[in-house]
Design an enzyme around this catalytic site. Structure first.
Site, PDB file in Angstrom:
ATOM      1  CB  THR A  38      11.516  -8.509   5.952  1.00  7.51           C
ATOM      2  OG1 THR A  38      10.265  -9.159   5.710  1.00  7.51           O
ATOM      3  CG2 THR A  38      11.370  -7.515   7.083  1.00  7.51           C
ATOM      4  N   GLY A  39      11.795  -8.739   2.413  1.00  5.71           N
ATOM      5  CA  GLY A  39      12.145  -9.648   1.331  1.00  5.71           C
ATOM      6  C   GLY A  39      13.436  -9.232   0.655  1.00  5.71           C
ATOM      7  NE  ARG A  66       3.393 -13.404   7.618  1.00  6.89           N
ATOM      8  CZ  ARG A  66       4.098 -14.289   8.331  1.00  6.89           C
ATOM      9  NH1 ARG A  66       3.797 -14.505   9.610  1.00  6.89           N
ATOM     10  NH2 ARG A  66       5.105 -14.944   7.785  1.00  6.89           N
ATOM     11  CG  ASP A  84      -1.748 -10.871   7.839  1.00  5.40           C
ATOM     12  OD1 ASP A  84      -1.502 -10.914   6.611  1.00  5.40           O
ATOM     13  OD2 ASP A  84      -2.346 -11.781   8.448  1.00  5.40           O
ATOM     14  CB  VAL A  85      -0.768  -6.903   3.212  1.00  6.01           C
ATOM     15  CG1 VAL A  85       0.169  -5.801   3.687  1.00  6.01           C
ATOM     16  CG2 VAL A  85       0.001  -8.053   2.602  1.00  6.01           C
ATOM     17  CE1 TYR A 182       4.369 -13.631  -9.166  1.00  2.75           C
ATOM     18  CE2 TYR A 182       5.425 -14.608 -11.081  1.00  2.75           C
ATOM     19  CZ  TYR A 182       5.445 -14.297  -9.742  1.00  2.75           C
ATOM     20  OH  TYR A 182       6.526 -14.642  -8.979  1.00  2.75           O
ATOM     21  CG  MET A 217       8.536 -17.826   1.776  1.00  2.00           C
ATOM     22  SD  MET A 217       6.797 -18.235   1.465  1.00  2.00           S
ATOM     23  CE  MET A 217       6.273 -16.835   0.475  1.00  2.00           C
ATOM     24  CG  MET A 218      11.110 -17.588  -3.844  1.00  2.00           C
ATOM     25  SD  MET A 218      10.440 -16.889  -5.371  1.00  2.00           S
ATOM     26  CE  MET A 218       9.038 -17.966  -5.660  1.00  2.00           C
TER      27      MET A 218
END
Length: 396
Positions: A38-39, A66, A84-85, A182, A217-218
């Site tokens: 969903t990103g 999630r 939920d990973v 990262y 979120m971005m």
């Protein structure tokens, strides 16, 4: 969807030359696990992979996120798995039975208050997925890990304090001596692929992403659309909430579809295996030009850069919830709350800093020749936000 596959260039010749690889791909269906479906990029992958003209396609797709499946991706032909990973037991129970997966596209992350906590949380999430999949997927061939341009700066939280590399940013630059989740993710990936002979990997480092996802979120494009809609509702000028360097300096971005194309290329092309790649559209823009595009799309007066202003959307938008509720009600929009569709912290991060430009040379040298026109890309994603009824579709 209009695709601009690398096939149009050198990579097609390279893959055509490897006849055994192509025959093998035709004999076995490619099966994708998209973690973070969903990103911004996960959504593009979910739209692209099932298409018949996608290389290796049509792919069978499992999509993991999630939350429960949202209405805006219900028409995508995939098996959606709410998981939920960060929960090791849940990941093992829900993902380990997916034994037919051939390729993993990992494009999710979580935010914590410190970079040390980011490293721990994001490292655990990735390891949970790989621990569940690698031993249980006999035909697993490749893992794509999406990170980002913050690979080249010291910290997602306080990068101006801790420094960064000089530009243009290239994939061979050494790591900075600081915590960066990262780095943690890459270390885990490189260690985990050793568990299965022949399993390959690629890392993808986009900068600012232009794409569509109400859950990201971005989500910069969606956030700016919401800001413009509120300005229209209040009869206000679309003021620029950023610094002079962003307004008048050169910036770049990465189209979410382009990032997805690069990941699919890396998953299939043997010349892209076990490599890290930057990804951006291949051109430059100035925000003062895109700001006029945004204003025109929402029928508002376009503001100019204001010397000395300290306009930050996190501050300006904190009391605008009732205004947004009114916009939603009056225009029959999808039922959203302002805090869900406006990621003000992220727009402030992007617009209050000069863009750190990267180089796409390595990607092109390995055969990926994809690109986008960033102005057209901006318009495309604005139209997508409108098409999904998240902001009013017509303004005069």
């Amino acid at each position: 969807m209009s695709l601009s596959w690398w096939r149009a260039g050198a990579a097609k010749k390279r893959m055509d030359d490897d006849e055994s690889l192509l025959v093998k791909q035709q004999q076995q269906q490619c099966v994708a696990l998209i973690v973070g479906v969903t990103g911004l990029v996960g959504n593009s992958l979910a739209e692209m992979l099932p298409l018949p003209d996608t290389p290796g396609g049509p792919w069978k797709v499992y999509g993991v996120a999630r939350r429960a499946r949202p209405s805006w991706n219900e028409d995508q032909p995939m098996t959606y798995i709410s998981c939920d990973v960060s929960n090791t037991g849940e990941v093992e129970a829900k993902l380990s039975p997916l034994s037919d997966v051939t390729h993993i596209f990992y494009a999710t992350w979580t935010s914590r208050s410190t970079e040390e906590e980011n490293c721990e949380a994001n490292g655990k999430m990735l390891k949970n997925v790989l621990d569940a999949m690698i031993p249980n997927c006999p035909n697993l061939k490749h893992i794509c890990l999406q990170t980002g341009r913050f690979h080249y700066v010291a910290s997602v939280v306080d990068w101006k304090i801790n420094g960064s590399h000089d530009t243009p940013l290239t994939e061979d630059l050494p790591r900075l001596k600081t915590n960066n989740f990262y780095y943690t993710q890459e270390d885990i990936l490189l260690e985990e692929v050793k568990r299965k002979e022949g399993l390959t990997w690629s890392v993808h480092r986009p900068g600012t992403i232009f794409g569509f996802s109400p859950y990201s979120m971005m989500n910069l494009v969606g956030t700016l659309c919401v800001y413009a809609a509120i300005c229209k509702q209040e009869g206000a000028v679309l003021r620029f909430p950023g610094c002079k360097g962003a307004w008048d300096g050169h910036s770049d971005c990465a189209d979410a579809d382009l990032i997805a194309e690069q990941q699919i290329w890396a998953a299939l092309d043997p010349h892209a295996k076990n490599q890290a790649f930057n990804v951006s559209n291949g051109d430059l823009f100035k925000w003062k030009h895109l700001w006029k595009v945004l204003a025109d799309q929402f029928g508002v007066e376009c503001g100019d850069y204001e010397e000395g202003q300290q306009l930050r959307l996190q501050d300006v938008m904190k009391d605008k919830g009732p205004v947004w509720d009114k916009i939603v009600a009056e225009n029959g929009l999808s039922n959203t709350k302002l805090e869900d569709v406006g990621k003000w912290w992220f727009s402030d991060t992007i617009l209050w800093n000069e863009c750190r430009l990267d180089s796409m040379n390595k990607s092109k040298e390995h055969g990926f020749l994809g690109f986008r026109n960033s102005k057209n890309c901006f318009l495309y994603w604005i139209h997508k936000v409108k098409a999904y009824n998240l902001v009013p579709s017509t303004y005069t």
